[in-house]
Design a protein around this motif. Structure first.
Motif, PDB file in Angstrom:
ATOM      1  N   ALA A   1     -81.414 -26.413   8.770  1.00 38.52           N
ATOM      2  CA  ALA A   1     -81.011 -25.937  10.101  1.00 38.52           C
ATOM      3  C   ALA A   1     -80.347 -24.568  10.030  1.00 38.52           C
ATOM      4  N   GLY A   2     -79.615 -24.332   8.944  1.00 40.03           N
ATOM      5  CA  GLY A   2     -78.941 -23.044   8.795  1.00 40.03           C
ATOM      6  C   GLY A   2     -79.923 -21.887   8.728  1.00 40.03           C
ATOM      7  N   THR A   3     -81.119 -22.132   8.206  1.00 36.09           N
ATOM      8  CA  THR A   3     -82.146 -21.099   8.127  1.00 36.09           C
ATOM      9  C   THR A   3     -82.539 -20.638   9.514  1.00 36.09           C
ATOM     10  N   PHE A   4     -82.767 -21.588  10.415  1.00 38.51           N
ATOM     11  CA  PHE A   4     -83.096 -21.248  11.794  1.00 38.51           C
ATOM     12  C   PHE A   4     -81.920 -20.549  12.474  1.00 38.51           C
ATOM     13  N   PHE A   5     -80.719 -21.042  12.189  1.00 37.56           N
ATOM     14  CA  PHE A   5     -79.547 -20.500  12.863  1.00 37.56           C
ATOM     15  C   PHE A   5     -79.374 -19.011  12.566  1.00 37.56           C
ATOM     16  N   LYS A   6     -79.601 -18.627  11.309  1.00 34.77           N
ATOM     17  CA  LYS A   6     -79.433 -17.214  10.950  1.00 34.77           C
ATOM     18  C   LYS A   6     -80.400 -16.336  11.737  1.00 34.77           C
ATOM     19  N   THR A   7     -81.607 -16.830  11.944  1.00 31.76           N
ATOM     20  CA  THR A   7     -82.591 -16.068  12.710  1.00 31.76           C
ATOM     21  C   THR A   7     -82.289 -16.133  14.201  1.00 31.76           C
ATOM     22  N   ALA A   8     -81.947 -17.317  14.688  1.00 28.21           N
ATOM     23  CA  ALA A   8     -81.698 -17.507  16.119  1.00 28.21           C
ATOM     24  C   ALA A   8     -80.450 -16.784  16.594  1.00 28.21           C
ATOM     25  N   ALA A   9     -79.509 -16.537  15.676  1.00 29.18           N
ATOM     26  CA  ALA A   9     -78.254 -15.886  16.057  1.00 29.18           C
ATOM     27  C   ALA A   9     -78.409 -14.390  16.280  1.00 29.18           C
TER      28      ALA A   9
ATOM     29  N   THR B   1     -73.972 -28.613  18.263  1.00 26.29           N
ATOM     30  CA  THR B   1     -75.049 -28.288  17.325  1.00 26.29           C
ATOM     31  C   THR B   1     -74.620 -27.206  16.343  1.00 26.29           C
ATOM     32  N   LEU B   2     -73.924 -26.202  16.848  1.00 29.48           N
ATOM     33  CA  LEU B   2     -73.420 -25.136  15.977  1.00 29.48           C
ATOM     34  C   LEU B   2     -72.472 -25.707  14.927  1.00 29.48           C
ATOM     35  N   TYR B   3     -71.588 -26.595  15.352  1.00 27.63           N
ATOM     36  CA  TYR B   3     -70.670 -27.223  14.396  1.00 27.63           C
ATOM     37  C   TYR B   3     -71.462 -28.056  13.384  1.00 27.63           C
ATOM     38  N   TRP B   4     -72.465 -28.783  13.879  1.00 25.07           N
ATOM     39  CA  TRP B   4     -73.292 -29.637  13.018  1.00 25.07           C
ATOM     40  C   TRP B   4     -73.991 -28.822  11.942  1.00 25.07           C
ATOM     41  N   VAL B   5     -74.484 -27.634  12.300  1.00 28.51           N
ATOM     42  CA  VAL B   5     -75.162 -26.776  11.330  1.00 28.51           C
ATOM     43  C   VAL B   5     -74.251 -26.478  10.145  1.00 28.51           C
ATOM     44  N   HIS B   6     -72.958 -26.281  10.406  1.00 25.84           N
ATOM     45  CA  HIS B   6     -72.012 -25.914   9.355  1.00 25.84           C
ATOM     46  C   HIS B   6     -71.257 -27.123   8.781  1.00 25.84           C
ATOM     47  N   ASP B   7     -71.547 -28.301   9.272  1.00 28.41           N
ATOM     48  CA  ASP B   7     -70.817 -29.500   8.848  1.00 28.41           C
ATOM     49  C   ASP B   7     -71.337 -29.990   7.493  1.00 28.41           C
ATOM     50  N   THR B   8     -70.484 -29.905   6.498  1.00 29.18           N
ATOM     51  CA  THR B   8     -70.857 -30.345   5.151  1.00 29.18           C
ATOM     52  C   THR B   8     -70.286 -31.720   4.806  1.00 29.18           C
ATOM     53  N   SER B   9     -69.669 -32.386   5.790  1.00 29.58           N
ATOM     54  CA  SER B   9     -69.135 -33.716   5.526  1.00 29.58           C
ATOM     55  C   SER B   9     -70.279 -34.706   5.314  1.00 29.58           C
ATOM     56  N   PRO B  10     -70.049 -35.782   4.534  1.00 32.02           N
ATOM     57  CA  PRO B  10     -71.123 -36.756   4.261  1.00 32.02           C
ATOM     58  C   PRO B  10     -71.734 -37.290   5.549  1.00 32.02           C
ATOM     59  N   GLY B  11     -73.048 -37.122   5.674  1.00 33.24           N
ATOM     60  CA  GLY B  11     -73.730 -37.608   6.876  1.00 33.24           C
ATOM     61  C   GLY B  11     -73.294 -36.919   8.148  1.00 33.24           C
ATOM     62  N   GLN B  12     -72.634 -35.765   8.006  1.00 35.74           N
ATOM     63  CA  GLN B  12     -72.118 -35.016   9.162  1.00 35.74           C
ATOM     64  C   GLN B  12     -71.217 -35.898  10.040  1.00 35.74           C
ATOM     65  N   GLU B  13     -70.367 -36.662   9.357  1.00 38.00           N
ATOM     66  CA  GLU B  13     -69.459 -37.559  10.074  1.00 38.00           C
ATOM     67  C   GLU B  13     -68.468 -36.794  10.943  1.00 38.00           C
ATOM     68  N   LYS B  14     -68.089 -35.595  10.527  1.00 37.51           N
ATOM     69  CA  LYS B  14     -67.152 -34.822  11.344  1.00 37.51           C
ATOM     70  C   LYS B  14     -67.763 -34.423  12.682  1.00 37.51           C
ATOM     71  N   THR B  15     -69.068 -34.206  12.696  1.00 36.20           N
ATOM     72  CA  THR B  15     -69.735 -33.897  13.960  1.00 36.20           C
ATOM     73  C   THR B  15     -69.678 -35.099  14.890  1.00 36.20           C
ATOM     74  N   ARG B  16     -69.881 -36.267  14.333  1.00 35.37           N
ATOM     75  CA  ARG B  16     -69.792 -37.476  15.154  1.00 35.37           C
ATOM     76  C   ARG B  16     -68.367 -37.676  15.669  1.00 35.37           C
ATOM     77  N   LEU B  17     -67.387 -37.348  14.840  1.00 36.68           N
ATOM     78  CA  LEU B  17     -65.994 -37.437  15.276  1.00 36.68           C
ATOM     79  C   LEU B  17     -65.733 -36.441  16.410  1.00 36.68           C
ATOM     80  N   LEU B  18     -66.308 -35.256  16.283  1.00 43.08           N
ATOM     81  CA  LEU B  18     -66.165 -34.247  17.335  1.00 43.08           C
ATOM     82  C   LEU B  18     -66.694 -34.788  18.657  1.00 43.08           C
ATOM     83  N   VAL B  19     -67.845 -35.437  18.635  1.00 44.80           N
ATOM     84  CA  VAL B  19     -68.412 -35.999  19.861  1.00 44.80           C
ATOM     85  C   VAL B  19     -67.531 -37.114  20.405  1.00 44.80           C
ATOM     86  N   GLU B  20     -67.104 -38.010  19.523  1.00 43.66           N
ATOM     87  CA  GLU B  20     -66.276 -39.140  19.956  1.00 43.66           C
ATOM     88  C   GLU B  20     -64.988 -38.676  20.628  1.00 43.66           C
TER      89      GLU B  20
END
Length: 227
Positions: free
Chosen positions: A112-120, A175-194
């Protein structure tokens, strides 16, 4: 080699299958080699179609990415369909929709980061705000409109009209946070949503109170101006 569909009206089942094959192959190669290093010729070869056939369906890699965006949004909407079929509170519907979005994107986190660099890049056709991205963007806004329309929570009428697009913007932030989320399984992104869904719900609820209406009107006016 697979031949392109010959119908000038609607794509044939075989043509749609070929189109899907090219998109899936491109996504795989983007993950393995990166977006910049993946060529249309490589995609065609890996998909088992001629280069001309690949260009028949997708004039460029950018068109392939747009098709990928649309595919992801369609998958998200489909995953939410049953969840949003019955009315419910705004916070529950919003949380479910946003978490489902994270789950839908999960298989693509590796590149996803590959797309983000181009899309940004300013003016990039891959930007979620670009004219080229309109079909995928409109699909997502439509899904959030369903979130709002089926909510049993009372929402200010003026805010209700703009809320689907505002929720799409919130999803872009997630989505932007998810792209940079290196936590296992992107759990921090799920926490952000919750944690953020109830906050958004509270802000939406406050919009009904008279004392907050002048601020709401000013915020909506600014949003329309910037949009």
């Amino acid at each position: 080699m697979v031949e392109p569909a010959t119908s000038d009206s609607e794509p044939t089942a075989k043509g749609e299958q070929t189109r899907r094959l090219i998109v899936d192959t491109a996504v795989r190669l983007f993950g393995e080699q990166g977006y910049d290093k993946t060529t249309m010729r490589a995609i065609a070869t890996a998909a088992g179609v001629s280069v001309g056939n690949a260009y028949y369906y997708f004039p460029s890699k950018d068109h392939l990415v747009q098709a990928f965006y649309t595919t992801v949004q369609d998958a998200h909407a489909e995953a939410c369909e049953q969840i949003l079929a019955a009315p419910g509170t705004f916070v529950d519907r919003l949380r479910a929709a946003m978490l489902t979005g994270v789950e839908t994107m999960a298989p693509y986190h590796g590149f996803a980061g590959t797309f983000f660099k181009t899309a940004a890049e300013p003016g990039s056709p891959l930007s979620p705000f670009s004219a080229e991205s309109a079909p995928a963007r409109e699909r997502s806004v439509r899904m959030f409109r369903s979130v709002v329309e089926g909510a049993t929570t009372k929402i200010d009428p003026e805010l209700r009209a703009e809320l689907p697009e505002l929720l799409w913007l919130a999803q872009m932030g997630v989505t932007l946070y998810w792209v940079h989320d290196t936590s296992p399984g992107q759990e921090k992104t799920r926490l952000l949503v919750e944690r953020s869904a109830p906050l958004i719900d509270r802000l939406v609820g406050m919009s009904r109170f008279r004392m907050f209406k002048p601020v709401l009107r000013e915020m909506l006016s600014l949003y329309r101006l910037l949009r």
